[in-house]
Design a protein around this motif. Structure first.
Motif, PDB file in Angstrom:
ATOM      1  N   SER A  39       0.145   2.337   1.590  1.00 11.79           N
ATOM      2  CA  SER A  39       1.151   3.152   0.903  1.00 11.79           C
ATOM      3  C   SER A  39       2.333   2.293   0.468  1.00 11.79           C
ATOM      4  O   SER A  39       2.665   1.291   1.103  1.00 11.79           O
ATOM      5  CB  SER A  39       1.645   4.274   1.829  1.00 11.79           C
ATOM      6  N   CYS A  40       2.939   2.719  -0.598  1.00  8.76           N
ATOM      7  CA  CYS A  40       4.103   2.006  -1.125  1.00  8.76           C
ATOM      8  C   CYS A  40       5.203   1.949  -0.067  1.00  8.76           C
ATOM      9  O   CYS A  40       5.850   0.906   0.120  1.00  8.76           O
ATOM     10  CB  CYS A  40       4.596   2.712  -2.386  1.00  8.76           C
ATOM     11  N   ARG A  41       5.419   3.033   0.647  1.00 10.27           N
ATOM     12  CA  ARG A  41       6.456   3.082   1.678  1.00 10.27           C
ATOM     13  C   ARG A  41       6.209   2.033   2.759  1.00 10.27           C
ATOM     14  O   ARG A  41       7.125   1.311   3.155  1.00 10.27           O
ATOM     15  CB  ARG A  41       6.511   4.469   2.305  1.00 10.27           C
TER      16      ARG A  41
END
Length: 95
Positions: A39-41
């Motif tokens: 995930s980008c996060r």
């Protein structure tokens, strides 16, 4: 050049090495997350941790050099080829 007793020198090297190994592990995690489609996060969080760990290692290295320059500027300039002014510029570049 790191001044102090042999024990203090070893402790400084160990602290810096630990910070760099932490950054290395975090960078490995970033690469793994990117390759596996994380995930980008998670990627941004790990990347921020890498940046922070590298900054802290850089500050530790520069502060040790600054301490050496202040204690014996002539010896530090001879050993490292850096003046106090050059070290200040390096330190400010990290900030």
């Amino acid at each position: 050049m790191i001044t102090g007793t042999p024990e203090e020198q070893a402790a400084t090297r160990k602290r810096i090495s630990h910070r760099l190994r932490r950054a290395q592990g975090q960078l490995t995690a970033v690469i793994g997350a990117i390759e596996s489609g994380g995930s980008c996060r998670d990627i941004v969080t790990q990347l921020s941790a890498v940046s922070s760990a590298l900054d802290r290692a850089g500050f530790a290295i520069v502060s040790a050099a600054m301490r050496d320059c202040v204690l014996d500027p002539d010896a530090a300039a001879d050993a490292e080829g850096l003046t106090v002014e050059e070290l200040e510029k390096l330190f400010m570049a990290l900030a």
